[in-house]
Write a protein that holds these residues in place. Structure first.
Motif, PDB file in Angstrom:
ATOM      1  N   SER A  91       0.808  -1.222   0.000  1.00  0.00           N
ATOM      2  CA  SER A  91       0.000   0.000   0.000  1.00  0.00           C
ATOM      3  C   SER A  91       0.840   1.270   0.000  1.00  0.00           C
ATOM      4  O   SER A  91       0.285   2.364  -0.026  1.00  0.00           O
ATOM      5  CB  SER A  91      -0.917   0.016   1.229  1.00  0.00           C
ATOM      6  OG  SER A  91      -0.148  -0.047   2.415  1.00  0.00           O
ATOM      7  N   GLY A  92       2.167   1.136   0.052  1.00  0.00           N
ATOM      8  CA  GLY A  92       2.991   2.335   0.072  1.00  0.00           C
ATOM      9  C   GLY A  92       4.437   2.045  -0.271  1.00  0.00           C
ATOM     10  O   GLY A  92       4.901   0.900  -0.181  1.00  0.00           O
ATOM     11  N   PHE A  93       5.129   3.086  -0.685  1.00  0.00           N
ATOM     12  CA  PHE A  93       6.522   2.985  -1.107  1.00  0.00           C
ATOM     13  C   PHE A  93       7.234   4.233  -0.623  1.00  0.00           C
ATOM     14  O   PHE A  93       6.731   5.352  -0.769  1.00  0.00           O
ATOM     15  CB  PHE A  93       6.591   2.896  -2.638  1.00  0.00           C
ATOM     16  CG  PHE A  93       7.972   2.738  -3.207  1.00  0.00           C
ATOM     17  CD1 PHE A  93       8.453   1.483  -3.543  1.00  0.00           C
ATOM     18  CD2 PHE A  93       8.795   3.842  -3.429  1.00  0.00           C
ATOM     19  CE1 PHE A  93       9.723   1.324  -4.095  1.00  0.00           C
ATOM     20  CE2 PHE A  93      10.063   3.696  -3.959  1.00  0.00           C
ATOM     21  CZ  PHE A  93      10.527   2.427  -4.293  1.00  0.00           C
ATOM     22  N   SER A  94       8.416   4.050  -0.018  1.00  0.00           N
ATOM     23  CA  SER A  94       9.181   5.183   0.482  1.00  0.00           C
ATOM     24  C   SER A  94      10.555   5.219  -0.172  1.00  0.00           C
ATOM     25  O   SER A  94      11.275   4.222  -0.176  1.00  0.00           O
ATOM     26  CB  SER A  94       9.334   5.093   2.003  1.00  0.00           C
ATOM     27  OG  SER A  94      10.179   6.127   2.482  1.00  0.00           O
ATOM     28  N   TYR A  95      10.890   6.387  -0.729  1.00  0.00           N
ATOM     29  CA  TYR A  95      12.213   6.612  -1.333  1.00  0.00           C
ATOM     30  C   TYR A  95      12.903   7.728  -0.565  1.00  0.00           C
ATOM     31  O   TYR A  95      12.377   8.842  -0.441  1.00  0.00           O
ATOM     32  CB  TYR A  95      12.064   7.001  -2.806  1.00  0.00           C
ATOM     33  CG  TYR A  95      13.258   7.735  -3.384  1.00  0.00           C
ATOM     34  CD1 TYR A  95      14.466   7.086  -3.605  1.00  0.00           C
ATOM     35  CD2 TYR A  95      13.175   9.100  -3.709  1.00  0.00           C
ATOM     36  CE1 TYR A  95      15.568   7.764  -4.140  1.00  0.00           C
ATOM     37  CE2 TYR A  95      14.254   9.781  -4.247  1.00  0.00           C
ATOM     38  CZ  TYR A  95      15.451   9.114  -4.454  1.00  0.00           C
ATOM     39  OH  TYR A  95      16.530   9.783  -4.983  1.00  0.00           O
ATOM     40  N   THR A  96      14.078   7.432  -0.019  1.00  0.00           N
ATOM     41  CA  THR A  96      14.879   8.442   0.656  1.00  0.00           C
ATOM     42  C   THR A  96      16.119   8.734  -0.180  1.00  0.00           C
ATOM     43  O   THR A  96      16.930   7.833  -0.439  1.00  0.00           O
ATOM     44  CB  THR A  96      15.321   7.972   2.054  1.00  0.00           C
ATOM     45  OG1 THR A  96      14.162   7.680   2.832  1.00  0.00           O
ATOM     46  CG2 THR A  96      16.149   9.047   2.752  1.00  0.00           C
ATOM     47  N   PRO A  97      16.295   9.974  -0.656  1.00  0.00           N
ATOM     48  CA  PRO A  97      17.503  10.326  -1.411  1.00  0.00           C
ATOM     49  C   PRO A  97      18.747  10.222  -0.531  1.00  0.00           C
ATOM     50  O   PRO A  97      18.660  10.105   0.699  1.00  0.00           O
ATOM     51  CB  PRO A  97      17.239  11.778  -1.836  1.00  0.00           C
ATOM     52  CG  PRO A  97      15.771  11.972  -1.698  1.00  0.00           C
ATOM     53  CD  PRO A  97      15.357  11.095  -0.559  1.00  0.00           C
ATOM     54  N   ASN A 131      13.538  18.201  -6.028  1.00  0.00           N
ATOM     55  CA  ASN A 131      14.989  18.056  -5.909  1.00  0.00           C
ATOM     56  C   ASN A 131      15.429  18.461  -4.508  1.00  0.00           C
ATOM     57  O   ASN A 131      15.965  19.546  -4.287  1.00  0.00           O
ATOM     58  CB  ASN A 131      15.690  18.921  -6.969  1.00  0.00           C
ATOM     59  CG  ASN A 131      17.191  18.787  -6.905  1.00  0.00           C
ATOM     60  OD1 ASN A 131      17.718  17.739  -6.537  1.00  0.00           O
ATOM     61  ND2 ASN A 131      17.887  19.854  -7.268  1.00  0.00           N
ATOM     62  N   ASP A 132      15.191  17.582  -3.531  1.00  0.00           N
ATOM     63  CA  ASP A 132      15.645  17.822  -2.162  1.00  0.00           C
ATOM     64  C   ASP A 132      15.925  16.476  -1.506  1.00  0.00           C
ATOM     65  O   ASP A 132      15.736  15.427  -2.118  1.00  0.00           O
ATOM     66  CB  ASP A 132      14.613  18.642  -1.361  1.00  0.00           C
ATOM     67  CG  ASP A 132      13.254  17.966  -1.290  1.00  0.00           C
ATOM     68  OD1 ASP A 132      13.186  16.736  -1.080  1.00  0.00           O
ATOM     69  OD2 ASP A 132      12.239  18.663  -1.459  1.00  0.00           O
ATOM     70  N   ASN A 133      16.371  16.495  -0.247  1.00  0.00           N
ATOM     71  CA  ASN A 133      16.786  15.245   0.387  1.00  0.00           C
ATOM     72  C   ASN A 133      15.738  14.670   1.332  1.00  0.00           C
ATOM     73  O   ASN A 133      16.029  13.783   2.124  1.00  0.00           O
ATOM     74  CB  ASN A 133      18.105  15.438   1.137  1.00  0.00           C
ATOM     75  CG  ASN A 133      17.959  16.348   2.349  1.00  0.00           C
ATOM     76  OD1 ASN A 133      16.913  16.960   2.564  1.00  0.00           O
ATOM     77  ND2 ASN A 133      19.023  16.440   3.146  1.00  0.00           N
ATOM     78  N   THR A 134      14.506  15.164   1.268  1.00  0.00           N
ATOM     79  CA  THR A 134      13.462  14.638   2.140  1.00  0.00           C
ATOM     80  C   THR A 134      12.954  13.290   1.623  1.00  0.00           C
ATOM     81  O   THR A 134      12.954  13.025   0.419  1.00  0.00           O
ATOM     82  CB  THR A 134      12.270  15.601   2.232  1.00  0.00           C
ATOM     83  OG1 THR A 134      11.709  15.787   0.922  1.00  0.00           O
ATOM     84  CG2 THR A 134      12.728  16.953   2.767  1.00  0.00           C
ATOM     85  N   ALA A 135      12.508  12.447   2.556  1.00  0.00           N
ATOM     86  CA  ALA A 135      11.945  11.152   2.175  1.00  0.00           C
ATOM     87  C   ALA A 135      10.646  11.360   1.413  1.00  0.00           C
ATOM     88  O   ALA A 135       9.835  12.231   1.757  1.00  0.00           O
ATOM     89  CB  ALA A 135      11.705  10.294   3.406  1.00  0.00           C
ATOM     90  N   LYS A 136      10.440  10.569   0.382  1.00  0.00           N
ATOM     91  CA  LYS A 136       9.246  10.662  -0.455  1.00  0.00           C
ATOM     92  C   LYS A 136       8.369   9.440  -0.180  1.00  0.00           C
ATOM     93  O   LYS A 136       8.697   8.322  -0.572  1.00  0.00           O
ATOM     94  CB  LYS A 136       9.625  10.703  -1.942  1.00  0.00           C
ATOM     95  CG  LYS A 136      10.756  11.688  -2.298  1.00  0.00           C
ATOM     96  CD  LYS A 136      10.351  13.127  -2.039  1.00  0.00           C
ATOM     97  CE  LYS A 136      11.322  14.127  -2.642  1.00  0.00           C
ATOM     98  NZ  LYS A 136      12.576  14.273  -1.904  1.00  0.00           N
ATOM     99  N   LEU A 137       7.252   9.650   0.521  1.00  0.00           N
ATOM    100  CA  LEU A 137       6.340   8.558   0.836  1.00  0.00           C
ATOM    101  C   LEU A 137       5.195   8.577  -0.155  1.00  0.00           C
ATOM    102  O   LEU A 137       4.476   9.578  -0.279  1.00  0.00           O
ATOM    103  CB  LEU A 137       5.807   8.692   2.259  1.00  0.00           C
ATOM    104  CG  LEU A 137       4.772   7.647   2.692  1.00  0.00           C
ATOM    105  CD1 LEU A 137       5.369   6.240   2.641  1.00  0.00           C
ATOM    106  CD2 LEU A 137       4.239   7.956   4.082  1.00  0.00           C
TER     107      LEU A 137
END
Length: 659
Positions: A91-97, A131-137
């Motif tokens: 149900s979800g995917f998290s990408y952290t740069p 274009n930042d370093n925050t986690a993308k949920l």
């Protein structure tokens, strides 16, 4: 495990909160806490630099990261493929740069796909990340799969053909079962935006959604003024593009929006309270309009039967004082005061005073260049725009009371039918209501007729309402207690109002709360784009995405996708008021409707209205339809033409211009 215990707890609380509302009424299925055991996962990639292997995104250490090869460079796109070893309902995917001092490889345009067998893939989400370093949920509807793939198609800063990631996490639920689409509709693709979409408008020549926030993609405070971050979603390609608009010197956060006779978006006030900006679709460019006579923010505006744009109120920005009506004349390119279009009769009795009580008026352009004001005050009014303007009372919405941040939709303009619902006595810190009314208007200056119909199943403030081609009204999001920048008491189950039975039906639950600063808009394919919420810079309530809802009319009684009628041709894509069109279909249909292109922000969409059309037929699949002759009913401009078969399944629309 997830990256850390705090993240696990936050995500678990979010998921559990999302599903509490109306669960007992919809399903008795228990909801298991989400978890994410990654030790046995296998991850592969198309490219990695030695020392920055793909396995590092699963090592619970944000100080390490995967990076595609840069010596020599490996061209985009790049992908990460995760095999979870068994099937889960994700149900979800998290990408952290990457979290070091560098930003090379931050992923911009991307897609998230899933597969049961590793061979056949479907898309869960697509879009562009900031274009930042925050986690993308990224949240999406529960999907059964074993494999998940992230594909990067651009580098967020255009620094090179690189991709990188410090951490990847997937959330899943082993027990939740979604409702059947034939009765509850179905949520589709998640669209990721590089901003919080606080305002949207539909572009007539491409079918794209133009979205914007403020000068900042994630917040609105401390504005330097003079710029707005925008993004465009193309439903044909699922691509999202980003732009920074500076040439109109206008921060367009919290504006009025109206589509003029030529499909241009007239965007007024907000953070830069006197300003007017105009989006011109033929060249997809922005031009500056003249400043308003009165600086405004949180005002509403409406296009009139003669092409003017009327606005009133708006004390959130530009000073707190009596802000009477004025109008924009596109031909003269001027704003003109209407000193006798008095704002006082439309004020609510808000605890916040005038700062709140003149916000977000429910306005409908009508006959003889007049405006009907349906709320949110319990008092309704007619505003006239000839001479110095005027205002005449049109009665009260029965027992409604004030309904700030409620909703109003003109679902049958020929019959003068408006559905109003929800809202609260105060802008914030007050309980919402579920009250629903049908307001019927006719000649300017006469009393409106009001009927109370069945209440919504949920009380809602900060929700959105969208009129559908078949006359139903879709309501989505909101809270049962108004609290800005807060996802507490979120209503996760949308509802659908059916005028013929005057009843509400609860729809399939969504994956993301949609509250304050959320939007919803009808798409040309008869789906609904729902998105946004937040814009509180760094808060967990920022929702940088939208999701497409497919209403029940797109499914058969067995739950399969319905075969849709197809408009093969129309005799013209421009038609005069009172004129007729010949429409050739690929199969038999029974009804037609036109829906004016919409815009939305802060629960308000004054552009949308629906006109049902009864066709005549030559006995084959060719039909003739006639447009109403009154410009106050069929406001000139761009409309979506839909055809519906005997089962109520709508076609994909054709865009026509009424003049």
């Amino acid at each position: 495990m997830l990256r850390d215990a705090a993240t696990l707890l936050a995500l678990a609380l979010c998921i559990l909160t999302y599903r509490t509302t109306l669960v007992a009424a919809i399903s008795t299925t228990s909801v298991a806490p989400i978890s994410n055991e990654r030790a046995g996962w296998v991850i592969t990639t198309d490219s990695a630099m030695p020392g920055n292997e793909a396995t590092l995104v699963l090592d619970n250490n944000e100080g390490t990261f995967w990076h595609s090869a840069w010596f020599p460079d490996a061209p985009l796109p790049h992908w990460l493929n995760i095999d979870m070893g068994t099937q889960y309902l994700i149900s979800g995917f998290s990408y952290t740069p990457r979290q070091d001092e560098e930003t090379n490889g931050n992923i911009g345009m991307h897609s998230i796909e899933y597969s049961v067998d590793g061979n056949n893939w479907a898309t869960a989400a697509q879009g562009t990340w900031a274009n930042d370093n925050t986690a993308k949920l990224v949240n999406f509807q529960e999907t059964l799969c074993r494999y998940v793939r992230l594909t990067a198609t651009s580098e967020a800063g255009n620094r090179g053909p690189w991709s990188s990631a410090a951490d990847i996490a997937i959330s899943y639920d082993a027990s939740y079962i979604a409702p059947a689409p034939q009765t509850r509709g179905q949520w589709g693709l998640t669209v990721n935006f590089p901003l919080v979409p606080v305002a949207v408008g539909l572009v007539y020549d491409t079918g794209e959604v133009l979205a914007w926030s403020s000068w900042n993609p994630s917040g609105f405070g401390g504005s330097p003024g003079g710029q707005t971050v925008t993004a465009t979603y193309n439903p044909s390609t699922s691509l999202v593009s980003k732009a920074l608009i500076t040439d109109t010197h206008h921060d367009m956060f919290c504006p009025g929006i109206s589509l003029d006779f030529n499909g241009r978006m007239i965007i007024t006030g907000g953070n830069d309270a006197p300003r007017t900006s105009i989006y011109n679709p033929p060249g997809h460019g922005w031009i500056s309009g003249p400043d308003m006579q009165i600086a405004r923010g949180y005002q509403s505006s409406a296009t009139l039967s003669n092409g003017w744009v009327f606005t009133i109120g708006g004390s959130w920005s530009g000073g707190i004082f009596q802000k009477n009506g004025e109008y924009y004349d596109p031909s003269a390119n001027t704003w003109n005061m209407l000193n006798d279009a008095d704002v006082t009769p439309m004020l609510t009795n808000d605890a916040g005073g005038l700062y709140r009580s003149d916000n977000h008026a429910w306005l409908f352009g009508w006959k003889n260049q007049a405006v009907f004001h349906a709320g949110p005050s319990t008092a309704m009014n007619w505003y006239t725009t000839t001479g110095s303007g005027g205002v005449t009372g049109a009665g009260n919405r029965l027992d409604s009371g004030d309904a700030m941040c409620g909703m109003a939709v003109m679902y049958d303009a020929v019959a003068g039918k408006i559905l109003t619902m929800g809202g609260s006595r105060d802008y914030e810190n007050a309980p919402a209501v579920s009250n629903t009314y049908v307001v019927t208007i006719d000649n300017v200056g006469t009393q409106a007729q009001t009927e109370r119909v069945a209440d919504m199943n949920s009380k809602r403030i900060f929700a959105n309402a969208v009129g559908l081609p078949n006359g139903q009204v879709f309501v989505v999001g909101g809270q049962d207690y108004g609290s800005v920048f807060n996802d507490d008491s979120s209503i996760m189950y949308p509802e659908l109002y059916t005028p013929s039975s005057q009843t509400w039906t609860v729809m399939a639950p969504m994956a993301v709360p949609r509250n304050y600063h959320s939007v919803a808009i009808l798409m040309p394919d008869a789906s609904v784009m729902v998105g946004g919420g937040g814009l509180c810079d760094g808060c967990s309530m920022n929702h940088y995405d939208g999701q497409l809802f497919n209403p029940p009319y797109l499914f058969t009684s067995s739950g399969a996708k319905a075969t849709r009628p197809v408009i093969d041709s129309i005799s013209a894509d421009n038609v005069a008021l009172g004129g007729s069109l010949t429409v050739t279909m690929n199969s038999a249909v029974t009804t037609f409707s036109i829906v004016r292109l919409g815009s939305a922000t802060h629960t308000v969409n004054t552009d949308q209205r629906r006109i049902p059309l009864t066709p005549s037929s030559d006995g084959g699949n060719t039909y003739s339809i006639t447009i109403p002759s009154d410009s106050g009913v069929a406001l000139p401009g761009y409309w979506m033409l839909f055809a519906m078969d005997a089962a109520g399944v709508p076609s994909i629309s054709k865009t026509i211009k009424i003049f």
